[in-house]
Design a protein around this motif. Structure first.
Motif, short mmCIF file in Angstrom:
data_model
loop_
_atom_site.label_atom_id
_atom_site.label_comp_id
_atom_site.label_asym_id
_atom_site.label_seq_id
_atom_site.Cartn_x
_atom_site.Cartn_y
_atom_site.Cartn_z
N ASP A 48 52.58 35.67 51.30
CA ASP A 48 51.59 34.63 51.08
C ASP A 48 51.69 33.67 52.27
O ASP A 48 52.71 33.01 52.45
N SER A 82 43.40 29.51 50.73
CA SER A 82 42.88 30.55 49.82
C SER A 82 41.46 30.95 50.20
O SER A 82 40.54 30.90 49.37
N ALA A 129 40.01 35.19 47.84
CA ALA A 129 41.37 35.09 47.32
C ALA A 129 41.43 34.58 45.88
O ALA A 129 42.41 34.84 45.17
N GLY A 137 39.59 35.52 43.51
CA GLY A 137 39.31 36.63 42.61
C GLY A 137 38.40 36.31 41.46
O GLY A 137 37.21 36.03 41.64
N ARG A 157 45.82 33.19 51.09
CA ARG A 157 46.54 33.21 49.82
C ARG A 157 46.85 34.65 49.41
O ARG A 157 47.93 34.95 48.90
N HIS A 158 45.88 35.54 49.61
CA HIS A 158 46.05 36.95 49.26
C HIS A 158 47.15 37.54 50.14
O HIS A 158 47.10 37.43 51.36
N LYS A 159 48.15 38.15 49.53
CA LYS A 159 49.32 38.60 50.28
C LYS A 159 48.96 39.69 51.29
O LYS A 159 48.20 40.61 50.98
N THR A 171 42.83 38.87 56.67
CA THR A 171 43.36 39.86 55.74
C THR A 171 42.99 41.29 56.11
O THR A 171 43.65 42.24 55.66
N SER A 200 39.50 41.10 40.48
CA SER A 200 40.61 40.67 41.33
C SER A 200 40.21 40.75 42.80
O SER A 200 39.21 41.38 43.16
N THR A 201 41.02 40.14 43.65
CA THR A 201 40.73 40.16 45.08
C THR A 201 40.71 41.59 45.61
O THR A 201 39.81 41.96 46.37
N ASP A 202 41.69 42.39 45.23
CA ASP A 202 41.72 43.79 45.70
C ASP A 202 40.50 44.56 45.23
O ASP A 202 39.91 45.34 45.98
#
Length: 318
Positions: free
Chosen positions: A13, A114, A118, A120, A172-174, A208, A294-296
Motif C-alpha cells: 500500500d 486512493s 481504489a 471499489g 491505495r490498491h496494493k 497501478t 472490488s477494485t480488481d
C-alpha cells in the motif's frame, strides 16, 4: 534501458511509504506540514498527527478551504502536503488548485489519496478517474503518478526540493515493487523508466498498471513478441523523447491508465505522436461509469489487466 524484469508477488500500500517518508521529511524540515479534509485515517496520517500535532491541519470536509489554507501556509513559508481522497481533491477544489496553487506558483504537494478505482464498491462518486485529465489542463502544475513505494518516496523528496506546484497520486490498491534493485534513483522527474528493449511493441503504463504491463511483457515474450515497458511516473511534463523513440523503434504502442481516455496519459501520448511521429496505438482506460465491485473486478471489467494489455498488444502487432 533495463533488462526484462519479473514482478514480485509481494504487494504494498503506497500510503504506508507515503506516511513514513512524510514523517522523515518533517523530522528534517520544520516547514513540512500536512493539511487534510477529515481524512487522517484514510490518508494514513495517524502517526504524523501523533508526532507533530501542531503541524497537522484538519479543516474538515471542506476541500476548497483545505487548498486555500495550504496556499496561505505556503505564502507563510511552509511546505504543505495536502492529503485528501483523489476524487474530492481534484473534483471539488479544481478552482482553488488552479488559482491558489498553480497560478500563485506555490510549492504545494497535492496528494490524491486512493486514486483511480481504489475505493471499489463505493462506486463512481468515489472513483478518481478524471483527475489526470483535469489536472493536466491546469498550467504550471506538475502531475506525478508513482508506480510503487520506492517511487512514491523518491517523488516526495523531489517535490520538497523543487518548490513546485504538484499534483501526485498516492495509491491505495496494493501493488508490487517495480523499481529495479540496481537503480540508484527510483524517480527522476520528467523521465520515463524503460524496462526492456523489445522492438515489437511498447507498453506505456502509469501507476497501478505498470506492474500489469510488466506481467504482459512476460506473457508476450512467451509468444515470441518482444515488448518494452514504459513506466510514466511523470504525466506532465511528458517525456516526449522516450515516447517518440519507442514509436520509431516498435510497431506500435499500447497505452494503459487507470483513468478516463479523454485527456489523460493516452491523450498526452497521442498528441506527442501526432506532432512528432504518427504511429499505431491502442488506448486502454476507463470507458464509462463503473459497475459495483472490488477494485480488481473493476480493473478486469475495463480490460486493465496483464492479459488485457497483452491481448491489445497482439492485435496491434498483428
Amino acid at each position: 534501458m533495463n533488462a526484462h524484469s519479473s514482478v514480485s508477488n509481494e504487494t504494498f500500500d503506497c500510503r504506508v511509504a507515503f506516511s513514513e517518508k512524510l514523517i522523515a521529511l518533517a523530522e528534517a524540515d520544520p516547514r513540512i506540514v500536512a493539511v487534510c479534509n477529515d481524512s487522517v485515517g484514510s490518508s494514513n496520517l495517524n502517526a504524523f498527527r501523533d508526532l507533530f500535532p501542531d503541524r497537522l491541519i484538519n479543516v474538515g470536509i471542506a476541500e476548497q478551504n483545505m487548498v486555500g489554507v495550504a496556499a496561505g501556509l505556503a505564502n507563510g513559508g511552509f511546505i504543505p502536503f495536502v492529503c485528501a481522497a483523489g476524487p474530492f481533491l481534484s473534483g471539488r477544489a479544481t478552482e482553488q488548485v488552479k488559482a491558489d496553487v498553480a497560478y500563485s506558483n506555490y510549492g504545494i504537494v497535492l496528494c490524491a489519496m486512493s486514486p483511480g478505482m481504489a475505493y471499489g464498491e463505493l462506486g463512481p462518486t468515489h472513483h478518481s478517474i478524471e483527475d489526470l485529465s483535469w489536472m493536466r489542463a491546469i498550467d504550471n502544475l506538475d502531475v506525478l503518478v508513482p508506480a510503487d513505494p520506492e517511487q512514491t518516496k523518491a517523488a516526495m523528496d523531489w517535490a520538497v526540493a523543487s518548490g513546485r506546484p504538484i499534483y501526485m497520486r498516492v495509491g491505495r490498491h496494493k501493488v508490487p515493487s517495480v523499481t529495479p534493485a540496481d537503480r540508484d534513483v527510483a524517480f527522476t522527474f520528467g523521465k520515463i523508466d524503460v524496462t526492456g528493449d523489445g522492438n515489437d511493441v511498447a507498453l506505456v503504463a502509469t501507476g497501478t498498471l505498470v506492474s500489469r504491463a510488466l506481467e504482459a511483457q512476460a506473457i508476450l515474450a512467451a509468444d515470441g513478441i518482444a515488448a518494452r515497458v514504459l513506466n510514466v511516473s511523470t504525466i506532465k511534463p511528458l517525456d516526449a523523447e522516450t515516447i517518440i523513440k519507442a514509436a520509431k523503434e516498435t510497431k506500435g504502442l499500447v497505452i494503459a491508465e487507470e483513468g478516463v481516455l479523454e485527456g489523460g496519459l493516452g491523450a498526452a501520448v497521442a498528441t506527442t505522436l501526432a506532432e512528432n511521429h504518427p504511429a499505431r496505438a491502442k488506448f486502454l482506460g476507463v470507458t464509462s461509469f463503473a459497475p459495483t465491485g472490488s477494485t480488481d473486478f473493476l480493473l478486469e471489467h475495463f480490460g486493465l489487466t496483464a492479459k488485457g494489455i497483452a491481448d491489445a498488444a497482439r492485435k496491434l502487432v498483428g
